[in-house]
Scaffold this motif. Structure first.
Motif, PDB file in Angstrom:
ATOM      1  N   SER A 326     -19.990 -77.212  11.884  1.00 36.64           N
ATOM      2  CA  SER A 326     -18.795 -77.513  12.763  1.00 36.64           C
ATOM      3  C   SER A 326     -18.391 -75.689  13.440  1.00 36.64           C
ATOM      4  N   SER A 327     -18.210 -74.590  13.233  1.00 33.70           N
ATOM      5  CA  SER A 327     -18.197 -73.459  13.904  1.00 33.70           C
ATOM      6  C   SER A 327     -19.475 -73.219  14.564  1.00 33.70           C
ATOM      7  N   GLY A 341     -12.665 -89.744   9.559  1.00 34.90           N
ATOM      8  CA  GLY A 341     -11.839 -89.024  11.184  1.00 34.90           C
ATOM      9  C   GLY A 341     -10.846 -89.639  11.800  1.00 34.90           C
ATOM     10  N   GLU A 350      -2.748 -84.170  18.922  1.00 37.38           N
ATOM     11  CA  GLU A 350      -2.979 -83.460  17.554  1.00 37.38           C
ATOM     12  C   GLU A 350      -4.244 -83.864  16.461  1.00 37.38           C
ATOM     13  N   VAL A 354      -8.213 -80.915  17.214  1.00 40.14           N
ATOM     14  CA  VAL A 354      -8.231 -80.447  15.647  1.00 40.14           C
ATOM     15  C   VAL A 354      -9.058 -79.199  15.438  1.00 40.14           C
ATOM     16  N   ALA A 355     -10.118 -80.028  15.829  1.00 40.99           N
ATOM     17  CA  ALA A 355     -11.771 -79.379  16.002  1.00 40.99           C
ATOM     18  C   ALA A 355     -11.621 -77.789  17.467  1.00 40.99           C
ATOM     19  N   TRP A 357      -8.510 -76.276  17.546  1.00 41.95           N
ATOM     20  CA  TRP A 357      -7.247 -75.419  17.250  1.00 41.95           C
ATOM     21  C   TRP A 357      -7.498 -73.289  17.270  1.00 41.95           C
ATOM     22  N   ARG A 409     -12.327 -84.834  20.522  1.00 45.04           N
ATOM     23  CA  ARG A 409     -11.948 -84.286  19.562  1.00 45.04           C
ATOM     24  C   ARG A 409     -13.342 -83.037  19.832  1.00 45.04           C
ATOM     25  N   TRP A 410     -14.519 -83.496  19.885  1.00 44.09           N
ATOM     26  CA  TRP A 410     -15.669 -83.090  19.968  1.00 44.09           C
ATOM     27  C   TRP A 410     -15.895 -82.145  21.603  1.00 44.09           C
TER      28      TRP A 410
ATOM     29  N   THR B 186      -2.569 -72.245  13.050  1.00 42.40           N
ATOM     30  CA  THR B 186      -3.281 -73.180  12.483  1.00 42.40           C
ATOM     31  C   THR B 186      -3.048 -73.816  11.148  1.00 42.40           C
ATOM     32  N   ARG B 189      -0.675 -76.177  11.111  1.00 42.95           N
ATOM     33  CA  ARG B 189      -1.435 -77.204  11.418  1.00 42.95           C
ATOM     34  C   ARG B 189      -2.578 -78.075  10.843  1.00 42.95           C
ATOM     35  N   ASN B 197      -5.344 -86.659   5.614  1.00 40.71           N
ATOM     36  CA  ASN B 197      -6.934 -86.547   4.979  1.00 40.71           C
ATOM     37  C   ASN B 197      -7.630 -86.109   4.964  1.00 40.71           C
ATOM     38  N   ALA B 200     -11.500 -86.331   6.471  1.00 48.25           N
ATOM     39  CA  ALA B 200     -11.670 -86.393   7.525  1.00 48.25           C
ATOM     40  C   ALA B 200     -11.163 -84.111   7.805  1.00 48.25           C
ATOM     41  N   VAL B 203     -14.769 -83.095   7.383  1.00 51.34           N
ATOM     42  CA  VAL B 203     -15.483 -83.343   8.086  1.00 51.34           C
ATOM     43  C   VAL B 203     -15.398 -82.915   8.941  1.00 51.34           C
ATOM     44  N   VAL B 204     -13.986 -82.155   9.843  1.00 53.17           N
ATOM     45  CA  VAL B 204     -14.175 -82.347  11.356  1.00 53.17           C
ATOM     46  C   VAL B 204     -13.766 -80.664  10.763  1.00 53.17           C
ATOM     47  N   GLY B 205     -14.221 -79.759   9.631  1.00 55.26           N
ATOM     48  CA  GLY B 205     -14.538 -77.926   9.381  1.00 55.26           C
ATOM     49  C   GLY B 205     -13.259 -77.424   8.929  1.00 55.26           C
ATOM     50  N   ILE B 206     -12.375 -77.908   8.437  1.00 58.46           N
ATOM     51  CA  ILE B 206     -11.005 -76.994   7.413  1.00 58.46           C
ATOM     52  C   ILE B 206     -11.258 -76.793   6.957  1.00 58.46           C
TER      53      ILE B 206
END
Lengths: 494, 320
Positions: A326-327, A341, A350, A354-355, A357, A409-410, B186, B189, B197, B200, B203-206
């Motif tokens: 993702s980065s 998801g 939010e 989220v992706a 931030w 989001r993306w 960040t 959050r 979740n 998730a 998957v979202v990269g956190i």
């Protein structure tokens, strides 16, 4: 057979003072399949929930098996043989397949489970469904499509007289869908009445006897399924004429966006190579288990890679972890929206931001105003209808709207490569069109390379610039332009 | 009906998470003010604040953890060990050395907890339950089961710069930092996302593991600091002084609306929960109710709060 299995009369339902069903009638005869169509929010779910005793109607009468009931609760409904099969899984992932089929009603005596008996019976049922699933396997280790079949198997063991199937095929491959229809034909012969909720119009004439269309809480059309014309049904659902089910306008794209070479992951797929141009939308079509969604998982770093290379806009990329991906400008939309998801208890704003931030923050601090701005930026473009605005919890939105938020989001994160797995699973027809338009437009505008893994051929026809077909872990054929059509896709994939 | 009025109407109708607790707090406050002539008094409020400061210092990182879906039960015993370390170091060396060693202890414990939960993958409830037992034993071992007296180390717990007790000042600073990072950063959050979740979030990269690790360290360092403050207040380190601290912390956080499953909660709620416990304890003492009843009241309050929250969520779900 004059006696109806179930009869709903003049059903009205209000939530919070807002009426969502305005006096709907519904009848179901023994051995009949009634297809219930309608966009999300049309009232289908509310109506069948009333039949299943989940929620009481505000007014109207319910008659099941000659008994008129003013109020129906879940237990009474079960007693009368009403069973629901939901689109979302309702199983116990840590128990075995056999245990799941008999969940809560395990055969045995004196509080002890008769294991041998149960496994034997489970095998029988699965054989009747013509599926090859090990009864001792953990349910959680199965694919979504297989787990869905377990749910149907469970209803079969419980003597269902009225079976409500809420989009059961959303997660199934074509072969599995056909298998389900064969089972439904058998059930019909045994006099089971079925209400079949679907978004796939092509299934209607195959499986249903009658079609009823709901729109905005009214029953707008009830016709014989055999003669029902697709255009008539779509018009009834949308309230206006739909666009022709045609290929999108051809667009020329150039410049390598995503390039994978000799890509392999264990037994799941091997030697997969493809190049996706900047701004191009490529669909990787294949049945569940063909390896199509697995390719995307591997690119995103969710599944180990055993060979091959990935280049993103000419730069080599080694998939390691979702964080890394993702980065590095890759976005990934999973098929299982609830589990992977959305952040159910968080707001739509939010969930959308989220992706992004990192990009929105300064010294690690995010301005909530930026989130709201991002949301309003995309809610118009994506036609997201969140009644309560940016702070509404995402879980309270319809499936289609949730999916739009996750796409946004993306987009907001300005990814270079977007990977989508079954992007319109459980999404209604109207929203589906929106989503295809949005994906295509966004790809062209931002120049990102979009790779879609799907088992829905209609989706390929409507969405793809180019289609690759996968079978048994390999790419078996490629279609471009007007050669992308349902028939060739299906025959190539099987 | 225009769109805006519909939105406003919906906003008005949804019950804010902290509303019932707020009502309860105000009711309790009014009741004690009427029932006891000593309650509504600035000196009494100062006492309440001092009594709450130690728990409060632990509550702030505790809220961060709970929102991320984790829990740290080792805080009470960690505070006890920290106090014992303080006492020994202050008596043998100096206050500075004592504070430094106590905080290093907190840091080390946090790293161990964080490692076990994020790298090894042990459930945080079990990890820190083990920590609770082990550390309590260690606290007893250090002082041989006795209370250790301390000399010349009252300032941390009892000094009052600008008329405000120092522990309250420390708590206030930590609470503001906690609240701001939870709402605005960040980091904060992401904790909500992880708790809501965890799959998730990955998957979202956190970077979930890294953030959880940091939060466990904050929790243990907070506990160590709280232990130092407590021992300073008492001028002695008592291995039993912080017993049950973890329960009080969790009660305050859950009263404040955080969900044990993660994803929900706020610093404001936690502080309100903390204040409710504070005035309840204080009010019962002022009314000469035997102290054992404090425990009963606190336990009941926790159960009622959780039930109320479940009911509220059920109501909200039904309407949507």
């Amino acid at each position: 057979m004059n006696v109806d299995l179930a009869q709903l009369k003049d059903i009205r339902k209000s939530f919070n003072g807002v009426e969502v069903l305005h006096g709907v009638d519904l009848t179901l005869a023994p051995g009949e399949v009634l297809a219930l169509l309608g966009e999300n929010g049309a009232g289908k779910s509310t109506l069948v929930k009333i039949l299943a005793g989940d929620i009481p109607p505000t007014s109207g009468s319910i008659t099941i098996a000659d008994t008129e009931l003013a109020r129906l609760d879940v237990y009474q409904a079960r007693q009368l043989g009403v069973r629901m099969i939901f689109q979302e899984l309702n199983d116990a992932p840590s128990l075995s397949v056999a245990e799941n089929i008999f969940l809560g009603q395990w055969p045995g005596s004196k509080g002890f489970v008769a294991w041998g008996d149960m496994r034997e019976k489970a095998r029988e049922i699965l054989k009747r469904l013509e599926v090859d699933i090990d009864v001792d396997a953990q349910a959680g280790s199965l694919r979504v499509g297989e787990r869905q079949i377990l749910e149907i198997a469970r209803a079969l063991t419980q003597n269902a007289k009225i079976l409500v199937l809420d989009e059961p095929t959303a997660a199934l491959s074509n072969a599995e869908v056909e298998r389900l229809f064969i089972v439904m034909d058998q059930l019909k012969k045994q006099g089971v009445g079925m209400i079949y909720i679907t978004h796939r119009l092509d299934e209607v004439s195959r499986v249903a006897d009658r079609v009823q269309v709901l729109r905005d809480g009214n029953s707008v059309l009830t016709v014989d399924a055999k003669g029902a014309q697709r255009e008539v049904l779509v018009t009834a659902m949308l309230g206006h004429e739909a666009l022709k089910n045609a290929r999108p306008a051809a667009v020329t794209t150039s410049g390598n966006g995503l390039e994978i070479k000799n890509f392999s992951s264990g037994d799941d797929f091997n030697d997969v190579s493809m190049t996706i141009n900047a701004g191009e939308v490529v669909c990787l079509f294949g049945k569940i288990g063909s390896g199509s969604s697995e390719v995307l998982e591997s690119i995103y770093g969710l599944r180990p890679v055993t060979g091959g290379s990935v280049h993103i806009f000419g730069k080599e990329f080694k998939p390691k972890s979702p964080q890394e991906s993702s980065s590095s400008g890759i976005g990934y939309l999973p098929a299982d929206r609830q589990r992977l998801g959305s952040f159910a208890s968080r707001s739509v704003a939010e969930n959308l931001a989220v992706a992004s931030w990192k990009a929105m923050s300064r010294l690690g601090f995010v301005d909530a105003g930026n989130e709201v701005k991002a949301f309003s930026r995309w809610s118009d473009a994506l036609k997201i209808s969140a009644r309560r605005g940016p702070t509404q919890e995402i879980a309270t939105l319809s499936g289609g709207n949730q999916q739009k938020v996750l796409l946004g989001r993306w987009f907001e994160a300005k990814v270079q490569v977007l990977l989508l797995v079954e992007p319109t699973r459980g999404v209604d027809v109207g929203a589906r069109r929106d989503i295809y338009d949005i994906i295509r437009r966004q790809a062209k505008e931002s120049g990102m390379a979009v790779l879609v893994a799907t088992s829905d051929y209609e989706e390929v026809v409507l969405l793809a610039d180019r289609a690759l077909v996968m079978s048994r872990g390999k790419i078996v054929s490629e279609f471009t332009g007007n050669s992308v059509d349902a028939n060739s896709l299906i025959s190539a994939a099987s | 009906m225009s769109k805006t009025t519909e939105v406003e109407k919906d906003k008005k109708r949804s019950i804010p998470a902290s509303a019932p607790l707020m009502a309860f707090f105000v009711g309790l406050f009014i009741y004690f003010s009427v029932a006891s002539e000593y309650f509504f008094d600035i000196e009494n409020f100062r006492n309440i604040a001092v009594a709450l400061a130690v728990t409060g210092i632990v509550c702030i990182p505790g809220t961060l953890l709970m929102i991320a879906g984790q829990v740290d039960l080792s805080v009470g015993s960690a505070a006890a060990v920290s106090g014992m370390i303080m006492a020994n170091m202050v008596n043998k060396h100096s206050i500075a050395v004592g504070l430094a060693v106590a905080l290093v202890f907190g840091l080390t414990l946090g790293i161990i907890n964080g490692f076990l939960v994020t790298v090894v993958g042990v459930n945080s409830l079990i990890t820190t339950l083990g920590g609770l037992a082990t550390l309590y034993g260690i606290a007893l071992l250090i002082g041989n089961g006795q209370t250790v007296m301390m000399r010349n180390f009252e300032w941390l717990g009892t000094s009052q710069p600008w008329g405000v007790p120092l522990p309250v000042l420390i708590f206030t600073v930590i609470a503001i930092m906690g609240a701001v990072s939870l709402r605005k950063s960040t980091y904060g959050r992401s904790l909500y996302a992880i708790g809501s979740n965890p799959n998730a979030a990955r998957v979202v990269g956190i970077r979930s593991n890294r953030l959880l690790f940091i939060t466990f360290v904050l929790s243990s360092v907070g506990a160590a600091l709280a232990g130092a403050v407590l021992s300073s207040q008492l001028s002695a380190a008592d291995p039993n002084a912080a017993r049950g601290l973890e329960l009080e912390v969790i009660t305050a956080i859950v009263l404040g609306g955080a969900s044990l499953a993660g994803g929900r909660g706020s610093m404001f709620g936690t502080i309100l929960g903390l204040c409710t416990i504070g005035i309840l304890n204080n009010g019962l003492i002022l009314l000469d109710v035997p102290t054992f009843w404090q425990r009963v009241a606190q336990g009941l309050m926790l159960i009622i709060a959780v039930s109320f929250d479940s009911l509220r969520q059920k109501l909200n779900n039904q309407r949507s």
